[in-house]
Write an enzyme that holds these catalytic residues in place. Structure first.
Site, PDB file in Angstrom:
ATOM      1  N   ARG A  22       0.639  -1.185  -0.013  1.00  0.00           N
ATOM      2  CA  ARG A  22       0.040   0.113   0.047  1.00  0.00           C
ATOM      3  C   ARG A  22       0.788   1.204  -0.119  1.00  0.00           C
ATOM      4  NH1 ARG A  22      -5.306  -1.525   1.292  1.00  0.00           N
ATOM      5  NH2 ARG A  22      -5.470  -3.629   2.068  1.00  0.00           N
ATOM      6  N   TYR A  59       3.512  -4.902  -7.354  1.00  0.00           N
ATOM      7  CA  TYR A  59       2.914  -3.810  -6.490  1.00  0.00           C
ATOM      8  C   TYR A  59       3.007  -2.555  -6.961  1.00  0.00           C
ATOM      9  CZ  TYR A  59       2.396  -7.338  -2.790  1.00  0.00           C
ATOM     10  OH  TYR A  59       2.191  -8.258  -1.923  1.00  0.00           O
ATOM     11  N   ARG A 134       1.596 -16.689  -7.051  1.00  0.00           N
ATOM     12  CA  ARG A 134       0.617 -17.193  -7.155  1.00  0.00           C
ATOM     13  C   ARG A 134       0.741 -18.605  -8.026  1.00  0.00           C
ATOM     14  NH1 ARG A 134      -4.224 -16.129  -5.218  1.00  0.00           N
ATOM     15  NH2 ARG A 134      -4.348 -13.806  -4.162  1.00  0.00           N
ATOM     16  N   SER A 163       3.803 -18.462  -2.441  1.00  0.00           N
ATOM     17  CA  SER A 163       2.638 -17.769  -1.954  1.00  0.00           C
ATOM     18  C   SER A 163       1.469 -18.440  -2.484  1.00  0.00           C
ATOM     19  CB  SER A 163       2.591 -16.106  -2.235  1.00  0.00           C
ATOM     20  OG  SER A 163       1.762 -15.559  -1.782  1.00  0.00           O
ATOM     21  N   ASN A 164       0.293 -18.568  -1.846  1.00  0.00           N
ATOM     22  CA  ASN A 164      -1.222 -18.952  -2.134  1.00  0.00           C
ATOM     23  C   ASN A 164      -0.665 -20.487  -3.002  1.00  0.00           C
ATOM     24  OD1 ASN A 164      -2.293 -16.455  -1.550  1.00  0.00           O
ATOM     25  ND2 ASN A 164      -1.364 -15.668  -3.168  1.00  0.00           N
ATOM     26  N   LEU A 217      -5.801  -8.562   8.731  1.00  0.00           N
ATOM     27  CA  LEU A 217      -6.723  -7.603   9.287  1.00  0.00           C
ATOM     28  C   LEU A 217      -7.764  -7.667   8.225  1.00  0.00           C
ATOM     29  CD1 LEU A 217      -4.908  -4.619  10.906  1.00  0.00           C
ATOM     30  CD2 LEU A 217      -5.775  -7.006  12.002  1.00  0.00           C
ATOM     31  N   ARG A 278      -0.273   3.497  13.184  1.00  0.00           N
ATOM     32  CA  ARG A 278      -0.852   2.086  13.420  1.00  0.00           C
ATOM     33  C   ARG A 278       0.161   1.161  13.174  1.00  0.00           C
ATOM     34  NH1 ARG A 278      -5.491   3.872   9.338  1.00  0.00           N
ATOM     35  NH2 ARG A 278      -6.870   4.964  10.791  1.00  0.00           N
TER      36      ARG A 278
HETATM   37  N1  LIG Z   1       0.993 -12.985  -1.388  1.00  0.00           N
HETATM   38  C1  LIG Z   1      -0.046 -12.302  -1.602  1.00  0.00           C
HETATM   39  O1  LIG Z   1      -1.074 -12.657  -2.615  1.00  0.00           O
HETATM   40  C2  LIG Z   1      -0.800 -10.985  -1.038  1.00  0.00           C
HETATM   41  C3  LIG Z   1      -1.805 -10.434  -1.254  1.00  0.00           C
HETATM   42  C4  LIG Z   1      -2.233  -9.564  -0.399  1.00  0.00           C
HETATM   43  C5  LIG Z   1      -1.264  -8.961   0.419  1.00  0.00           C
HETATM   44  N2  LIG Z   1      -0.043  -9.460   0.564  1.00  0.00           N
HETATM   45  C6  LIG Z   1       0.919  -8.785   1.407  1.00  0.00           C
HETATM   46  O2  LIG Z   1       0.274  -8.478   2.808  1.00  0.00           O
HETATM   47  C7  LIG Z   1       0.571  -7.405   3.195  1.00  0.00           C
HETATM   48  C8  LIG Z   1      -0.645  -6.871   4.001  1.00  0.00           C
HETATM   49  O3  LIG Z   1      -1.930  -6.923   3.434  1.00  0.00           O
HETATM   50  P1  LIG Z   1      -3.076  -5.880   3.682  1.00  0.00           P
HETATM   51  O4  LIG Z   1      -2.496  -4.481   3.400  1.00  0.00           O
HETATM   52  O5  LIG Z   1      -4.264  -6.179   3.125  1.00  0.00           O
HETATM   53  O6  LIG Z   1      -3.194  -6.194   5.527  1.00  0.00           O
HETATM   54  P2  LIG Z   1      -4.371  -5.873   6.350  1.00  0.00           P
HETATM   55  O7  LIG Z   1      -3.612  -5.471   7.598  1.00  0.00           O
HETATM   56  O8  LIG Z   1      -5.180  -6.657   6.389  1.00  0.00           O
HETATM   57  O9  LIG Z   1      -4.739  -4.370   5.851  1.00  0.00           O
HETATM   58  C9  LIG Z   1      -4.576  -3.212   5.889  1.00  0.00           C
HETATM   59  C10 LIG Z   1      -5.425  -2.228   5.513  1.00  0.00           C
HETATM   60  O10 LIG Z   1      -6.263  -2.023   6.946  1.00  0.00           O
HETATM   61  C11 LIG Z   1      -6.306  -0.689   7.303  1.00  0.00           C
HETATM   62  N3  LIG Z   1      -6.131  -0.690   8.724  1.00  0.00           N
HETATM   63  C12 LIG Z   1      -5.154  -1.292   9.533  1.00  0.00           C
HETATM   64  N4  LIG Z   1      -5.448  -0.758  10.836  1.00  0.00           N
HETATM   65  C13 LIG Z   1      -6.371   0.238  10.670  1.00  0.00           C
HETATM   66  C14 LIG Z   1      -7.231   0.701  12.054  1.00  0.00           C
HETATM   67  N5  LIG Z   1      -6.700   0.529  13.041  1.00  0.00           N
HETATM   68  N6  LIG Z   1      -8.091   1.390  11.547  1.00  0.00           N
HETATM   69  C15 LIG Z   1      -8.433   1.554  10.145  1.00  0.00           C
HETATM   70  N7  LIG Z   1      -7.902   1.074   9.468  1.00  0.00           N
HETATM   71  C16 LIG Z   1      -6.976   0.236   9.538  1.00  0.00           C
HETATM   72  C17 LIG Z   1      -4.871  -0.136   6.577  1.00  0.00           C
HETATM   73  O11 LIG Z   1      -5.344   1.291   6.474  1.00  0.00           O
HETATM   74  P3  LIG Z   1      -4.118   2.333   6.711  1.00  0.00           P
HETATM   75  O12 LIG Z   1      -3.141   2.064   5.985  1.00  0.00           O
HETATM   76  O13 LIG Z   1      -4.924   3.865   6.744  1.00  0.00           O
HETATM   77  O14 LIG Z   1      -3.959   2.109   8.158  1.00  0.00           O
HETATM   78  C18 LIG Z   1      -4.965  -0.718   5.229  1.00  0.00           C
HETATM   79  O15 LIG Z   1      -6.005  -0.152   4.218  1.00  0.00           O
HETATM   80  C19 LIG Z   1       0.503  -6.536   1.798  1.00  0.00           C
HETATM   81  O16 LIG Z   1       1.247  -5.140   2.196  1.00  0.00           O
HETATM   82  C20 LIG Z   1       1.522  -7.372   0.898  1.00  0.00           C
HETATM   83  O17 LIG Z   1       2.809  -7.474   1.324  1.00  0.00           O
HETATM   84  C21 LIG Z   1       0.206 -10.466  -0.056  1.00  0.00           C
END
Ligand SMILES: NC(=O)c1ccc[n+]([C@@H]2O[C@H](COP(=O)([O-])OP(=O)(O)OC[C@H]3O[C@@H](n4cnc5c(N)ncnc54)[C@H](OP(=O)(O)O)[C@@H]3O)[C@@H](O)[C@H]2O)c1
Length: 308
Positions: A22, A59, A134, A163-164, A217, A278
């Site tokens: 992100r 990304y 994937r 992954s996956n 999350l 955060r």
């Molecule tokens: N291998 C794969 O296929 C795959 C797929 C997807 C992701 N990934 C990896 O996994 C990592 C994490 O994924 P994710 O970003 O989806 O993780 P996540 O922690 O599930 O979601 C992060 C999102 O939640 C929001 N958030 C977190 N805490 C919050 C709070 N207290 N209040 C409001 N909003 C909150 C964040 O917004 P804010 O930024 O505003 O805090 C952000 O938009 C990625 O960066 C990537 O490296 C891998």
């Protein structure tokens, strides 16, 4: 932050990883046009004790790796304190040919080309962990194993993972590989507990592979209040999560991460927030104690019905 070994490799990493997906923001956000917010988030992660950073070549079309490279170049010595992971193997529509569909590509030329691109964008000579993003329906395990061996031999990649991957796909690739794969990065959260039931975590424990949890999350859905528009299962998870968090004096996000950390497979949740405050808060998740009974209260809610 506590550290743990990365699979059966000699590498040690922070118990939580920081994910760079992100860092380039979404359309209209300041990070969409400036690298500064992403660099601030990365500094916050380093200051909070993260030493394990997760990227992928795709990304933001490579921009997230570029932002990371800029942050590394501005802080001499930082690179050597970090374990840097990236992924490859997904091709966007139109990539290389106007008619090309969205697809997966584990062919030798494409994997080698992708690694060169990641090295260049991040300004690295070596990637610590390379994952296949994937599963490619056309994966030839022997071809991929040969590419991995050559990348290791040339000093461009230290360790390899996937992954996956389903357990059967992992096993098919591992039997062709001359060294252990160290990671399977999969989606695991209280809204997506499938890997606890489909053999993925069992296989990780059996083989000493580190599971990394993406979207721990549920892309932020786990920090929402438990409103009536949600389906019953999600509402039950959020109600239990918020109640327990309040009783413990911690945030729901911290508790959702602690639930993953409590599992004996050594799950590494990947924190994805780009908000410095955060990031610092979520880095503390490892210090939230969770009893077996509390863990199971959340598991039962995630499962959607009483466990038999
Ligand atoms: N291998 C794969 O296929 C795959 C797929 C997807 C992701 N990934 C990896 O996994 C990592 C994490 O994924 P994710 O970003 O989806 O993780 P996540 O922690 O599930 O979601 C992060 C999102 O939640 C929001 N958030 C977190 N805490 C919050 C709070 N207290 N209040 C409001 N909003 C909150 C964040 O917004 P804010 O930024 O505003 O805090 C952000 O938009 C990625 O960066 C990537 O490296 C891998």
């Amino acid at each position: 932050m506590l550290t743990r070994p990365l699979g059966r490799s000699p590498l040690h990493v922070s118990a939580l990883a920081y994910g760079g997906w992100r860092l380039a923001g979404s359309e209209g956000s300041p990070a969409a046009t400036s690298n500064e917010p992403g660099i601030r988030a990365l500094h916050a992660a380093v200051e909070a004790g993260f030493t394990f950073f997760d990227f992928a070549d795709i990304y933001a079309g490579g921009r997230c790796e570029t932002i990371f490279g800029e942050a590394l170049r501005a802080s001499p010595g930082l690179r050597n304190r970090l374990i840097i992971a990236t992924k490859c193997g997904i091709r966007r529509p139109g990539d290389n040919h106007p008619d090309a569909p969205y697809r997966y590509d584990f062919s030798r030329p494409y994997l080698l080309q992708s690694v060169e691109g990641s090295l260049q964008r991040m300004g690295l000579t070596e990637i610590d962990l390379l994952m296949l993003h994937r599963p490619d329906y056309l994966m030839d395990p022997a071809e991929v194993a040969g590419v991995f061996a050559d990348l290791r031999q040339s000093g461009k990649v230290r360790e390899f993972g996937v992954s996956n991957f389903r357990p059967s796909q992992f096993a098919a690739l591992q039997q062709a590989c001359p060294f252990p794969l160290v990671v399977n990065q999969v989606e695991i959260s209280l809204f997506r507990p499938d890997c606890l039931e489909d053999g993925t975590l069992d296989q990780c424990q059996e083989r000493g592979v580190t599971p990394m949890a993406w979207s721990p999350l549920a892309r932020g859905a786990l920090v929402q209040p438990p409103t009536s528009e949600l389906d019953l299962r999600r509402r039950a998870v959020l109600t239990r999560l918020h109640q327990l968090a309040q009783a413990k004096g911690v945030t729901p996000a911290g508790l959702a991460l602690a639930w993953l950390l409590r599992h004996p497979a050594g799950i590494i949740p990947i924190v994805g927030s780009a908000n410095p405050q955060r990031i610092a808060e979520q880095a503390e998740a490892g210090s939230i104690p969770l009893s077996r009974e509390e863990w199971y209260q959340l598991m039962e809610a995630a499962h959607g019905s009483r466990l038999p």
